[in-house]
Structures are given as structure tokens and as C-alpha cells.
Design an enzyme around this catalytic site. Structure first.
Site, PDB file in Angstrom:
ATOM      1  N   LYS A 202      42.748   4.487 -12.203  1.00 31.94           N
ATOM      2  CA  LYS A 202      41.567   3.588 -11.736  1.00 31.94           C
ATOM      3  C   LYS A 202      41.451   2.119 -11.787  1.00 31.94           C
ATOM      4  O   LYS A 202      41.082   1.944 -13.166  1.00 31.94           O
ATOM      5  CB  LYS A 202      40.512   3.984 -11.751  1.00 31.94           C
ATOM      6  CG  LYS A 202      39.117   3.479 -11.219  1.00 31.94           C
ATOM      7  CD  LYS A 202      39.048   3.419  -9.932  1.00 31.94           C
ATOM      8  CE  LYS A 202      39.232   4.381  -8.741  1.00 31.94           C
ATOM      9  NZ  LYS A 202      38.992   4.225  -7.535  1.00 31.94           N
ATOM     10  N   PRO A 232      42.632  -0.646  -7.107  1.00 38.50           N
ATOM     11  CA  PRO A 232      41.799  -1.664  -7.489  1.00 38.50           C
ATOM     12  C   PRO A 232      40.079  -1.892  -6.320  1.00 38.50           C
ATOM     13  O   PRO A 232      39.319  -2.353  -6.558  1.00 38.50           O
ATOM     14  CB  PRO A 232      42.938  -2.756  -7.106  1.00 38.50           C
ATOM     15  CG  PRO A 232      44.024  -2.624  -6.712  1.00 38.50           C
ATOM     16  CD  PRO A 232      44.016  -1.316  -6.328  1.00 38.50           C
ATOM     17  N   ASN A 233      40.628  -0.340  -5.722  1.00 38.72           N
ATOM     18  CA  ASN A 233      39.508   0.115  -4.760  1.00 38.72           C
ATOM     19  C   ASN A 233      38.430  -1.505  -3.855  1.00 38.72           C
ATOM     20  O   ASN A 233      37.252  -1.920  -4.235  1.00 38.72           O
ATOM     21  CB  ASN A 233      38.128   0.479  -5.826  1.00 38.72           C
ATOM     22  CG  ASN A 233      38.114   2.135  -5.517  1.00 38.72           C
ATOM     23  OD1 ASN A 233      38.099   2.812  -7.466  1.00 38.72           O
ATOM     24  ND2 ASN A 233      37.792   2.554  -4.732  1.00 38.72           N
ATOM     25  N   HIS A 330      41.843  12.380  -2.257  1.00 38.19           N
ATOM     26  CA  HIS A 330      41.424  10.992  -2.756  1.00 38.19           C
ATOM     27  C   HIS A 330      40.428  12.351  -3.667  1.00 38.19           C
ATOM     28  O   HIS A 330      40.061  13.449  -3.365  1.00 38.19           O
ATOM     29  CB  HIS A 330      40.810  10.894  -1.550  1.00 38.19           C
ATOM     30  CG  HIS A 330      39.162  10.024  -2.573  1.00 38.19           C
ATOM     31  ND1 HIS A 330      37.801  10.769  -2.614  1.00 38.19           N
ATOM     32  CD2 HIS A 330      38.941   8.886  -2.701  1.00 38.19           C
ATOM     33  CE1 HIS A 330      36.859  10.062  -2.926  1.00 38.19           C
ATOM     34  NE2 HIS A 330      37.527   9.265  -3.113  1.00 38.19           N
ATOM     35  N   SER A 331      39.639  12.035  -4.553  1.00 37.68           N
ATOM     36  CA  SER A 331      38.634  12.526  -5.368  1.00 37.68           C
ATOM     37  C   SER A 331      37.220  11.916  -6.195  1.00 37.68           C
ATOM     38  O   SER A 331      37.394  10.872  -6.295  1.00 37.68           O
ATOM     39  CB  SER A 331      39.351  13.818  -6.270  1.00 37.68           C
ATOM     40  OG  SER A 331      39.469  12.880  -7.859  1.00 37.68           O
TER      41      SER A 331
HETATM   42  O1  GKR Z   1      35.341   7.439  -9.766  1.00 39.84           O
HETATM   43  O2  GKR Z   1      34.659   6.041 -10.036  1.00 39.84           O
HETATM   44  C1  GKR Z   1      35.368   7.100  -9.043  1.00 39.84           C
HETATM   45  C2  GKR Z   1      36.185   6.326  -8.197  1.00 39.84           C
HETATM   46  O3  GKR Z   1      36.663   5.297  -8.149  1.00 39.84           O
HETATM   47  C3  GKR Z   1      36.001   6.518  -7.091  1.00 39.84           C
HETATM   48  O4  GKR Z   1      34.361   6.479  -6.957  1.00 39.84           O
HETATM   49  C4  GKR Z   1      36.672   6.486  -6.308  1.00 39.84           C
HETATM   50  O5  GKR Z   1      35.986   6.996  -5.107  1.00 39.84           O
HETATM   51  O6  GKR Z   1      38.387   7.952  -6.816  1.00 39.84           O
HETATM   52  C5  GKR Z   1      37.832   7.545  -5.852  1.00 39.84           C
HETATM   53  C6  GKR Z   1      38.795   6.742  -5.599  1.00 39.84           C
HETATM   54  O7  GKR Z   1      40.431   6.305  -5.358  1.00 39.84           O
HETATM   55  O8  GKR Z   1      38.464   5.660  -4.555  1.00 39.84           O
HETATM   56 MG    MG Z   2      41.063   5.019  -3.696  1.00 42.45          MG
END
Ligand code: GKR
Ligand code: MG
Length: 432
Positions: A202, A232-233, A330-331
Site C-alpha cells: 500500500k 499509491p491510491n 480488492h479488500s
Molecule cells: O485499508 O487503508 C486501507 C486501504 O487503502 C483501503 O482502504 C483501500 O480501499 O485496500 C484498498 C485499495 O486497494 O485501494
Molecule cells: Mg487499491
């Protein structure tokens, strides 16, 4: 003719589960993550269960459903879907929000009701949920190690502290991971415990150089046979995504949401050989036409909580096959009822190429009688028994509900949490 069951009662229980201080593009995980457990009970006392992400809004909306759902036949999920759409209306794309998770209402609610209905149907006909999705394509479902930058601490009451008596992964789980060496140590501990064969980092926490260095450190530590990914979202610009994407070409199996929006993703995709994956730019059936038009990703990371249930996710597999997309999963922080549903779905999907995401190793609570799921070589066997194959532990449910009442959190807000550590921290849609 046999009388089919009717739903006579719905229990909706918000719970708070211990969650460590994990960092992400939107801030920091709170000491507790919220989930809602739904129980549908039929007039012949068969109970179907489900788990979805929790917020007060969704809890209120679920209560609103009660009168609509009571008296319905759990086999008739199309009818139930029509009733819920007529009442709530289809979610607008903008309601998803800018964060890495999904804030739409109807998809969550229908997922909660549908999964619990399928659990009932499976129990009535004595078949597992996977059989209601067309049957098993595999006996067990591979997951990836999901690494997070994190502060020291275990979450929950310990929050930023650690439990000195913890051993094994429980001890490793508490350690900080704020640089490449600590990320490698986290990966080694997690893979040792769960046997994962692929690794996801992440990202979107530190500037890209530091995170890409962590990927190279993982490659060095694990070798070329362990596929790597970074997410990197959507915080990188197109230029940054291309620059670091080219650097990681041949090193990562896919690059997940490097930048924001389908058009930007498409521009990056044209510049790289590495496949792109998303759970942020193509997140609903309404997004599919534009995804195909511009070519925004190679892999759609589905999530039955966000795509409106298990059968909708199977529909998505057909869309993916038609348009040459791969499908993976995804989770978000979750317990065993969600994991069971993910495993049933994961066992049914065609063309399985990428180990699925799960946050499960980061959680320590459980709400099912069987206790915590076991991973063998990074995979979870499809639960045996009818329906989801897991039963609700009422004592654990009561304890986790008390956590919810005590913790005072009513929705996920990673910004509030990070500001407890870095008071002037700001969320940015694009940061680097
Ligand atoms: O749990 O902080 C987190 C993740 O950033 C999650 O909220 C995301 O939705 O796992 C996720 C992702 O793959 O973007
Ligand atoms: Mg993601």
C-alpha cells in the site's frame, strides 16, 4: 408444493474490530474499523449472515430496509434488488467519493442482503454458496500479502502501544514499518505466517522514491518468483506514474491506481508494458463504457461489497472476459464472514491470474464460531458446509458490538486519525 421460506426478521449489528495504525493515501486507520453484521432469519428459523463495511449512514439505511425485506422470499434476490432500487435509487457515481474506499449506499445494502439470502438458499438446498455462483473452479483461493506502512502499535485499546506478550505474527504485526527495511521485515513475517506467494505494498504514504525503493528491496529479498504490486491510491501524477512505472517495468506484476481517473490511467497505460489495475477509476457498471473507450486498466479489482453482491461480481467477470480485462479482488479491514464470501466468489471466477487482496492478517478479532480462518500456502480452502459455511458466534458479536458502543467511532475517517499524529496533515487528490 413445498412452501419456500420467507424472511421474518432482520438483525443489524454494528461492530468495531481492532485495527492497527496503518497508513494510506487518506491518512491513518483508527484503532477500530467498523463493520456491520446482518442476520436474516426466515419463518422456518434458518439464519443467513453477511458482513459489510460499517457507517452510521449505512446502518440507518439498512434499518430502513426492514419493512421492505420482511415477508420476501430469499430465493428471489432479483425482486429484492428491484425493491431496494425503487426505494433508494441507483447510487450516483459521484457518491463513491475520492477516497480509496467506496461511500455508495445501495451497493453496500444490496450486498449485505444478497449474501445473507444466498447463505439461506445454500442452507435450504444444502449446497455451498459457490454452487449458487455456478460452482467451484478451484478448491482453494490464493491471496496476496498486503503490506502497509504503519506506526508502532496494535490498534484497539493498545492503539500505538504494543503487547509485550505477543508472539509470532501477532508480535510482528505491532512493529512499525516506515522505511524499506521495515517493509521487508513485515513482508517476511507475514509470508512466514500465512505462506503468501505474492506481495502488495500500500503506497501513497511517502514520496514515490521511498516507496519504489521498498519495492526494489522486496525484489532483492524475495527474488523474481514472488510477484509484487504497489498501490499509491491515485496520488501520483501521470508523469510520476510513467517515470516510476518505467523504473519498475519487469519488477512488478501490476501497478494499481497510480493516478486518478480513467483518462489519466489510460495515458499511463499507453506508456507502460506493465498492466494497470484499479479499484478507484472503474468501480461500477456505469464506468465500464468509458473504461473500454479509453482503455483505463487491464485488471478490475472487484469487491462484492462495492459492486452490489456476489452475483453482480459474477456478471462483472463476464464483462471482463468480453472486453479483455482480468478480474481480481480488492479488500478493506474485514472479518471472516466477508472472507468466506470472498472465497466462495474467488473459487467461482474464471481466468484467475492474480492472488486476491485481503486485510485479514491485520485483524485479530473474529465473529464466527470456527474462529480465525487458516491460510495454507497463502490460500484459503472453500468453506465446507451449506451456504457460506460459517456460523455467527453470538458472544463474539456482543463483545464486538460493545467495542462499537465504547469506541465512539461512527464512520471511517482516516483524516481525523492522522491529524492526531500530524496536526496539519491535508488530504490531496494528487500529491506527487
Ligand atoms: O485499508 O487503508 C486501507 C486501504 O487503502 C483501503 O482502504 C483501500 O480501499 O485496500 C484498498 C485499495 O486497494 O485501494
Ligand atoms: Mg487499491
Amino acid at each position: 408444493m413445498k412452501n419456500f421460506p420467507k424472511i421474518k426478521e432482520i438483525n443489524i449489528t454494528p461492530i468495531a474490530i481492532v485495527d492497527p495504525p496503518l497508513l494510506n493515501a487518506a491518512g491513518l486507520h483508527a484503532p477500530y474499523a467498523l463493520r456491520i453484521i446482518v442476520e436474516l432469519i426466515t419463518d422456518d428459523n434458518i439464519t443467513g449472515i453477511s458482513e459489510i463495511p460499517g457507517t452510521t449512514d449505512i446502518e440507518i439505511a439498512l434499518h430502513e430496509c426492514k419493512n421492505l425485506i420482511i415477508g420476501q422470499d430469499p430465493f428471489q434476490t432479483n425482486k429484492i434488488s428491484d425493491i431496494l432500487i425503487a426505494h433508494f435509487g441507483i447510487d450516483k457515481m459521484a457518491e463513491r467519493g475520492l477516497f480509496p474506499w467506496d461511500s455508495r449506499k445501495l451497493v453496500h445494502i444490496f450486498s449485505a442482503i444478497e449474501v445473507a439470502c444466498l447463505d439461506i438458499v445454500g442452507k435450504v438446498i444444502n449446497k455451498p454458496v459457490v454452487d449458487l455462483l455456478g460452482g467451484k473452479r478451484r478448491e482453494s483461493v490464493p491471496f496476496a500479502a498486503y503490506l502497509f506502512y504503519k506506526y508502532e502499535g496494535a490498534g484497539g485499546k493498545l492503539a500505538f502501544e504494543t503487547d509485550p506478550n505477543a508472539v509470532g505474527w501477532a508480535a510482528a504485526r505491532q512493529k512499525s514499518a516506515l522505511n524499506p527495511a521495515e517493509i521487508v521485515a513485515q513482508a517476511q513475517a507475514m509470508c512466514k505466517e500465512f505462506g503468501f506467494k505474492s506481495i502488495k505494498l500500500k503506497g501513497g504514504v511517502f514520496e514515490p522514491r521511498q516507496e519504489v525503493d521498498a519495492i526494489f528491496a522486496l525484489r532483492e529479498a524475495f527474488g523474481e518468483n514472488v510477484p509484487l504490486r504497489i498501490d499509491p491510491n491515485a496520488l501520483w501524477t501521470v508523469e510520476t506514474s510513467i517515470k516510476y512505472g518505467l523504473e519498475m517495468e519487469g519488477i512488478i506484476e501490476y501497478l494499481e491506481d497510480p493516478c486518478r481517473g480513467q483518462d489519466n490511467m489510460a495515458a499511463v497505460r499507453k506508456a507502460l508494458k506493465t498492466p494497470l489495475a484499479t479499484n478507484m477509476c472503474t468501480t461500477s457498471f456505469e464506468d465500464i463504457p468509458r473504461s473500454i473507450q479509453v482503455g483505463s486498466e487491464d485488471i478490475i479489482l472487484s469487491d462484492h461489497h462495492f459492486w452490489g453482491g456476489l452475483r453482480a461480481s459474477m456478471t462483472l467477470t463476464g464483462v471482463c472476459q468480453t472486453f479483455g480485462r482480468h478480474l481480481s479482488m480488492h479488500s478493506n479491514s474485514h472479518l471472516g464472514i466477508s472472507l468466506a464470501a470472498m472465497v466462495h466468489l474467488g473459487a467461482a471466477i474464471p481466468n484467475f491470474h492474480y492472488a486476491l487482496d485481503t486485510h485479514y492478517p491485520w485483524q485479530s478479532d473474529e465473529v464466527i464460531k470456527q474462529g480465525r480462518f487458516k491460510f495454507e500456502d497463502g490460500a484459503v480452502a472453500v468453506p465446507e458446509g451449506p451456504g457460506l459455511g460459517v456460523e455467527l458466534d453470538k458472544n463474539a458479536l456482543a463483545k464486538l458490538h460493545q467495542n462499537y458502543l465504547d469506541c465512539g467511532i461512527t464512520k471511517r475517517d482516516d483524516l481525523i486519525e492522522i491529524r492526531k499524529v500530524i496536526p496539519d496533515w491535508e488530504f490531496k487528490q494528487t500529491r506527487w
